[in-house]
Design a protein around this motif. Sequence first.
Motif, PDB file in Angstrom:
ATOM      1  N   LYS A   1      -7.760  -3.417  -3.060  1.00 34.46           N
ATOM      2  CA  LYS A   1      -7.431  -1.991  -2.990  1.00 34.46           C
ATOM      3  C   LYS A   1      -8.593  -1.193  -2.378  1.00 34.46           C
ATOM      4  CE  LYS A   1      -5.625  -0.301  -6.827  1.00 34.46           C
ATOM      5  NZ  LYS A   1      -4.148  -0.241  -6.750  1.00 34.46           N
TER       6      LYS A   1
ATOM      7  N   GLY B   1       5.608  -0.873   1.130  1.00 28.33           N
ATOM      8  CA  GLY B   1       4.937   0.423   1.026  1.00 28.33           C
ATOM      9  C   GLY B   1       5.896   1.543   1.385  1.00 28.33           C
TER      10      GLY B   1
ATOM     11  N   THR C   1      -4.990  -3.901   6.565  1.00 28.04           N
ATOM     12  CA  THR C   1      -5.406  -5.174   5.969  1.00 28.04           C
ATOM     13  C   THR C   1      -4.686  -6.331   6.657  1.00 28.04           C
ATOM     14  OG1 THR C   1      -5.749  -4.019   3.875  1.00 28.04           O
ATOM     15  CG2 THR C   1      -5.649  -6.413   3.787  1.00 28.04           C
TER      16      THR C   1
ATOM     17  N   ASP D   1      -2.728  -6.338  -2.898  1.00 26.14           N
ATOM     18  CA  ASP D   1      -2.786  -4.899  -3.173  1.00 26.14           C
ATOM     19  C   ASP D   1      -3.871  -4.305  -2.279  1.00 26.14           C
ATOM     20  OD1 ASP D   1      -3.042  -2.309  -4.068  1.00 26.14           O
ATOM     21  OD2 ASP D   1      -3.698  -2.836  -6.105  1.00 26.14           O
ATOM     22  N   ALA D   2      -3.439  -3.754  -1.148  1.00 28.34           N
ATOM     23  CA  ALA D   2      -4.383  -3.171  -0.199  1.00 28.34           C
ATOM     24  C   ALA D   2      -4.665  -1.703  -0.506  1.00 28.34           C
ATOM     25  CB  ALA D   2      -3.830  -3.302   1.226  1.00 28.34           C
ATOM     26  N   GLY D   3      -3.769  -1.072  -1.276  1.00 26.03           N
ATOM     27  CA  GLY D   3      -3.964   0.347  -1.569  1.00 26.03           C
ATOM     28  C   GLY D   3      -2.774   0.964  -2.266  1.00 26.03           C
ATOM     29  N   VAL D   4      -2.296   0.330  -3.319  1.00 25.97           N
ATOM     30  CA  VAL D   4      -1.167   0.862  -4.076  1.00 25.97           C
ATOM     31  C   VAL D   4      -1.679   1.904  -5.075  1.00 25.97           C
ATOM     32  CG1 VAL D   4       0.759   0.294  -5.611  1.00 25.97           C
ATOM     33  CG2 VAL D   4       0.049  -1.331  -3.845  1.00 25.97           C
TER      34      VAL D   4
ATOM     35  N   ALA E   1     -10.609  -2.374   5.330  1.00 26.02           N
ATOM     36  CA  ALA E   1      -9.314  -3.028   5.151  1.00 26.02           C
ATOM     37  C   ALA E   1      -9.186  -4.239   6.075  1.00 26.02           C
ATOM     38  CB  ALA E   1      -8.177  -2.037   5.398  1.00 26.02           C
TER      39      ALA E   1
ATOM     40  N   PHE F   1      -3.001   1.300   4.341  1.00 28.27           N
ATOM     41  CA  PHE F   1      -3.983   0.261   4.034  1.00 28.27           C
ATOM     42  C   PHE F   1      -3.360  -1.129   4.140  1.00 28.27           C
ATOM     43  CE2 PHE F   1      -6.070   3.752   1.427  1.00 28.27           C
ATOM     44  CZ  PHE F   1      -7.093   3.960   2.342  1.00 28.27           C
ATOM     45  N   GLU F   2      -2.047  -1.224   3.850  1.00 25.78           N
ATOM     46  CA  GLU F   2      -1.410  -2.541   3.960  1.00 25.78           C
ATOM     47  C   GLU F   2      -1.317  -2.968   5.423  1.00 25.78           C
ATOM     48  OE1 GLU F   2       2.331   0.059   4.205  1.00 25.78           O
ATOM     49  OE2 GLU F   2       0.166   0.215   3.916  1.00 25.78           O
TER      50      GLU F   2
ATOM     51  N   GLY G   1       0.829  -1.202   0.000  1.00 26.01           N
ATOM     52  CA  GLY G   1       0.000   0.000   0.000  1.00 26.01           C
ATOM     53  C   GLY G   1       0.858   1.243   0.000  1.00 26.01           C
TER      54      GLY G   1
ATOM     55  N   THR H   1      -3.220   6.116   1.070  1.00 24.85           N
ATOM     56  CA  THR H   1      -3.901   6.823   2.161  1.00 24.85           C
ATOM     57  C   THR H   1      -3.759   8.330   1.991  1.00 24.85           C
ATOM     58  OG1 THR H   1      -1.889   6.728   3.505  1.00 24.85           O
ATOM     59  CG2 THR H   1      -3.512   4.973   3.840  1.00 24.85           C
TER      60      THR H   1
END
Length: 347
Positions: free
Chosen positions: A126, A173, A244, A108-111, A148, A240-241, A62, A131
Motif C-alpha cells: 500500500k 479498483g 504497481t 494491495d497497492a493502495g486500497v 509503486a 496505485f494498482e 487500489g 490516490t
Amino acid sequence: MHSFAITAPDRGMENSLKHKVDRKTKPPGSLGQLEALAVRIGLIQQTLTPSLDRPQMLVFAGDHGAAKAGVSAYPQDVTWQMVENFLAGGAAINVFCRQNGLGLSVVDAGVAHDFGGPREGLIDLKVAPGTANYLESPAMTAAQCAQAIEQGAGVVFGLAAAGCKVVGFGEMGIGNTASASLITHCLTGVPLADCVGRGTGLDDAGLARKQALLEQALTRYRVAGGGDDAFAVLAEFGGFEIATMVGAMLAAAEAKMVLLIDGFIVGSAALVAARLEPALLDYCVFCHRSAEPGHRAQLQALRAEPLLDLGLRLGEGTGAALAFPLAQAAVAFLNEMASFESAGVAG
C-alpha cells in the motif's frame, strides 16, 4: 527507481521453432494463432521445448480519489469488499484460477481500507489509502508513482527467483476504467469519447457524467502544461494498482517471463510499460478483447491480436485466466505432438 534492462528475445532460433511447428502432423498453419503463440513462447524462453512452470496470477487492487466524484456506478467500498471476496476464494478470478491451475495473490497497492495485518494471499504494498482526486490535482506524486513501480517490480522478481515462468495480470479498483480511459486517450491520441465506456454498468446519464468529468480532468491537466510522457500521464491519472502493475510488467519482461495481459485496465498499464520499454511487447500475450470501447484503441496502438473475444468486461484478470489453457495447449502441441518423420506420415 529501478532501471529496467529489457531486451527483445534473440530471434536466431525463430526459424527452428517455425520448422518444428510446421513438421507436426497437420497441414501448415492449421492450428492458427496457437502456432504463433507456440513460437512466441519458445522465443521468450529461448528453447524448442518451452514450459509454463509455476503460473501465477496477480490481482492488483487500489482506490481512486475520483471515484467519489461519480465516475463509477459502484461505491468505493466495493474495492475492499471484493478484495475480501478474493481472499475468501469466492470471485470469478478465484474460480478460473482454481480450474486452470494458476496460483493467485492479491496485491494491495493502495486500497482505502485496513485489512488487519498479514493475510494469506495478500501482498501489502500500500502506497497510500487511495490516490488523490485527479479532477483537482494529480492522482499521485512522482515519488509515489516511482514507489509503486518499484514495489511491483520487487514482487515479480521474487516470483521469477522462485521459478515462475508465466504471470497473469488482473486488477480491482472502483473508478479504474475512468483512469484507463484517460491514460489510453493520452498515449494513443484516440478521442476521449472513444475511450470511455460504461465500466461497471453506468446508464446513459451516468456515462454522460463520466465523460464530462474526464473532459474536466483532461482540461485541468492540459492547462497545467501536461503532455503525453508516459510516466507523467500515469502519475496524473493512474491508480496505485495501475502503477504497481506497470512495475510488475517491466520486471516480468526483464526476467524473460510470459506476460498474460487481461483487458482494458491491465491494457492501460501495458500501454505505459511499453512506452517506457518498447521491447516489453515481445513478452506479452494479449488474452482477450474487452467489451470496453477503449480496449480496441489500446490493441490497435499496441498492434496486438488477442486470443479470445468473449464480450468480457469483468476485469480481475478473468480474461487472462481463461486464456491460460490456450498457452498451455500451444506449449503442449509443440512439445508432444508427433512430427511427420516420427509418426511415419508422409508430409
